[in-house]
Design a protein around this motif. Structure first.
Motif, PDB file in Angstrom:
ATOM      1  N   LYS A  63       0.715  -1.126  -0.288  1.00 47.87           N
ATOM      2  CA  LYS A  63       0.305  -0.208   0.204  1.00 47.87           C
ATOM      3  C   LYS A  63       1.047   1.332  -0.127  1.00 47.87           C
ATOM      4  N   ILE A  64       2.271   1.442   0.916  1.00 50.55           N
ATOM      5  CA  ILE A  64       2.392   2.469   0.750  1.00 50.55           C
ATOM      6  C   ILE A  64       3.580   2.722  -0.691  1.00 50.55           C
ATOM      7  N   ALA A  65       4.217   1.051  -1.091  1.00 52.81           N
ATOM      8  CA  ALA A  65       4.103   1.719  -2.303  1.00 52.81           C
ATOM      9  C   ALA A  65       3.440   2.246  -2.636  1.00 52.81           C
ATOM     10  N   ASP A  66       2.350   1.429  -3.217  1.00 54.50           N
ATOM     11  CA  ASP A  66       0.686   2.749  -4.332  1.00 54.50           C
ATOM     12  C   ASP A  66       1.029   3.639  -3.979  1.00 54.50           C
ATOM     13  N   TYR A  67       1.052   4.262  -2.618  1.00 53.63           N
ATOM     14  CA  TYR A  67       0.623   5.963  -2.493  1.00 53.63           C
ATOM     15  C   TYR A  67       2.327   6.471  -2.917  1.00 53.63           C
TER      16      TYR A  67
ATOM     17  N   VAL B 248     -12.604  -2.902   5.058  1.00 53.31           N
ATOM     18  CA  VAL B 248     -12.151  -2.105   3.424  1.00 53.31           C
ATOM     19  C   VAL B 248     -13.041  -1.021   3.392  1.00 53.31           C
ATOM     20  N   LEU B 249     -12.365   0.730   3.317  1.00 51.19           N
ATOM     21  CA  LEU B 249     -13.491   1.845   2.878  1.00 51.19           C
ATOM     22  C   LEU B 249     -13.060   2.647   2.339  1.00 51.19           C
ATOM     23  N   THR B 250     -13.808   2.774   1.499  1.00 45.33           N
ATOM     24  CA  THR B 250     -13.578   4.142   0.574  1.00 45.33           C
ATOM     25  C   THR B 250     -12.811   4.511   1.018  1.00 45.33           C
ATOM     26  N   ASN B 251     -12.655   5.767   0.163  1.00 41.12           N
ATOM     27  CA  ASN B 251     -11.891   7.304   0.210  1.00 41.12           C
ATOM     28  C   ASN B 251     -12.750   7.788   0.842  1.00 41.12           C
TER      29      ASN B 251
ATOM     30  N   VAL C 122      -5.427   6.073  -5.666  1.00 41.40           N
ATOM     31  CA  VAL C 122      -5.678   4.283  -4.827  1.00 41.40           C
ATOM     32  C   VAL C 122      -7.025   4.370  -4.251  1.00 41.40           C
ATOM     33  N   SER C 123      -6.877   3.318  -4.634  1.00 42.82           N
ATOM     34  CA  SER C 123      -9.127   2.829  -4.183  1.00 42.82           C
ATOM     35  C   SER C 123      -9.483   2.489  -2.739  1.00 42.82           C
ATOM     36  N   ASP C 124      -8.294   2.081  -2.295  1.00 41.18           N
ATOM     37  CA  ASP C 124      -8.280   2.066  -0.511  1.00 41.18           C
ATOM     38  C   ASP C 124      -7.345   2.595   0.076  1.00 41.18           C
ATOM     39  N   CYS C 125      -7.255   3.348   1.306  1.00 44.44           N
ATOM     40  CA  CYS C 125      -6.046   3.715   1.873  1.00 44.44           C
ATOM     41  C   CYS C 125      -5.172   2.682   2.824  1.00 44.44           C
TER      42      CYS C 125
END
Length: 390
Positions: free
Chosen positions: A33-37, A114-117, A103-106
């Motif tokens: 997830k950090i890589a996605d950011y 899993v929450l929306t942004n 990204v679709s999920d924080c």
């Protein structure tokens, strides 16, 4: 106000504890997830994987320890200030996520929730308000443990959460919240997907590299055992257990069990891997996101029976010849493991929650006994140390 502050403090603490723990049991997932950011910020090529993984472990540990400090009212001014700063930063980041949607999920709760942004942003706004209230009235937080024993709670918490992260990295996540956990019926889930159901197996495909044949249905509907060696990218795969990987393949081949290596790497990377490792097993192409979701190890090993995942191993804990000393039908590893979610929760309670609970009870009894002795002597001193500005 004191009641409101302590309610806010407990809600904030529990949220941070949960958020930190679910990240700690899946440090590679947080790394992804950090890589996605970083990719969204055009910084992915400047930050190596080991730094992203280190940031993952530090972030999860920081959240968990901070949550415990708030729960026990340890260093009240400092912990409340750190919580306020953390939530201010996170609120700004999630506002950017909600508006720009990079990204679709924080990933704030890992794969557990899993929450929306926009949901994440709303949640953080509420937590930011709670953090502000707690910070403004930090000394109204009621201590659950005396200042003299706070260092025990803090140090034990740091040790615990680092052990959880280390265990999950070396083996596999202690709790698996993903759709490819042990017990998942992949064949059934994939067939519902084929009927148009919105399930997380829509991108699951397995295509042989040598002839391009789609063998997804063939493997998932196979009656009996199937071995899957999973490596999202062979270029970065750990090759320290080459002998064991090849031994597992030889065992499967000798006993007539299908064995495939699933990867998203190119044919050149596969050829290089074969030269380096002497691999003789067949390769199949699969989406890299699916492979990273399947198992948090590169490479990792899965064992399917009748399309159901019954075992998973990281590359650090592959089965050896002592475990594979007969046909799977007669071996323990050919069966679903007996450890369950309640058993795992019980282990956490025994190793972490129970010691802290006993310490808290002993600490409160000691404080009460001291108070009784001073009252018996008719001394005017306050049995508790004077309030500090910590």
């Amino acid at each position: 106000m004191k009641v409101a502050v302590n309610i806010a403090r407990i809600v904030l603490a529990v949220t941070l504890i949960f958020s930190g723990f679910v990240k700690a049991v899946d440090p590679m997932g947080t790394q992804y997830k950090i890589a996605d950011y970083l990719t969204a910020l055009k910084l992915g090529s400047f930050v190596p994987d080991f730094m992203a993984l280190g940031a993952s472990v530090l972030l999860s540990g920081f959240e968990f320890v901070l949550g415990i400090c708030l729960l026990f009212a340890i260093q009240r001014r400092l912990s409340s200030l750190m919580a306020l700063v953390l939530m201010a930063v996170m609120t700004v980041i999630t506002l950017w996520l909600a508006v720009a949607n990079p990204v679709s999920d924080c990933g704030c709760f890992g794969d557990a929730i899993v929450l929306t942004n926009w949901q994440t942003f709303g949640k953080n706004v509420v937590l930011l308000v709670l953090a502000f209230v707690v910070w403004r009235h930090a000394l109204d937080m009621v201590r659950f443990i005396s200042r003299g024993n706070q260092w025990i709670v803090t140090n034990y918490t740091v040790l615990f959460i680092l052990v959880v992260s280390g265990w999950s990295l070396y083996y596999l996540p202690y709790f698996d919240f993903r759709p490819y956990h042990i017990g998942t019926d992949l064949h059934k889930g994939w067939q519902q997907t084929m009927e148009g159901a919105d399930l997380p197996y829509a991108d699951l495909f397995i295509e042989r590299m040598d002839n391009g044949e789609d063998i997804t249905e063939q493997l998932l509907s196979h009656k009996g055992y199937v071995w899957l060696l999973v490596s999202p990218h062979l270029e970065t795969a750990d090759d320290s257990q080459l002998d064991l990987m090849n031994q597992v393949y030889e065992y499967a081949d000798d006993n007539g069990y299908p064995f495939y290596c699933l990867t998203a790497s190119s044919q050149k990377a596969i050829d290089d891997w074969r030269i380096t490792t002497g691999a003789e097993y067949p390769f199949a192409q699969t989406d890299d996101i699916v492979l990273k979701t399947m198992i948090r190890s590169n490479p990792g090993l899965l064992l399917l029976k009748d399309g159901v995942i019954i075992r998973k191993w990281s590359d650090a804990a592959l089965p050896d010849e002592y475990a594979l000393n007969g046909r799977l039908e007669q071996l323990e590893i050919g069966k679903m493991p007996e450890d369950s979610i309640p058993q795992k929760i019980l282990i956490i309670l025994l190793w972490y929650v129970l010691p802290l609970l006993l310490l808290t009870i002993a600490d409160r009894l000691w404080s009460w006994t001291r108070w009784m002795r001073k009252n018996r002597n008719n001394t005017p001193e306050n049995p508790e140390p004077p309030e500090s500005t910590e």
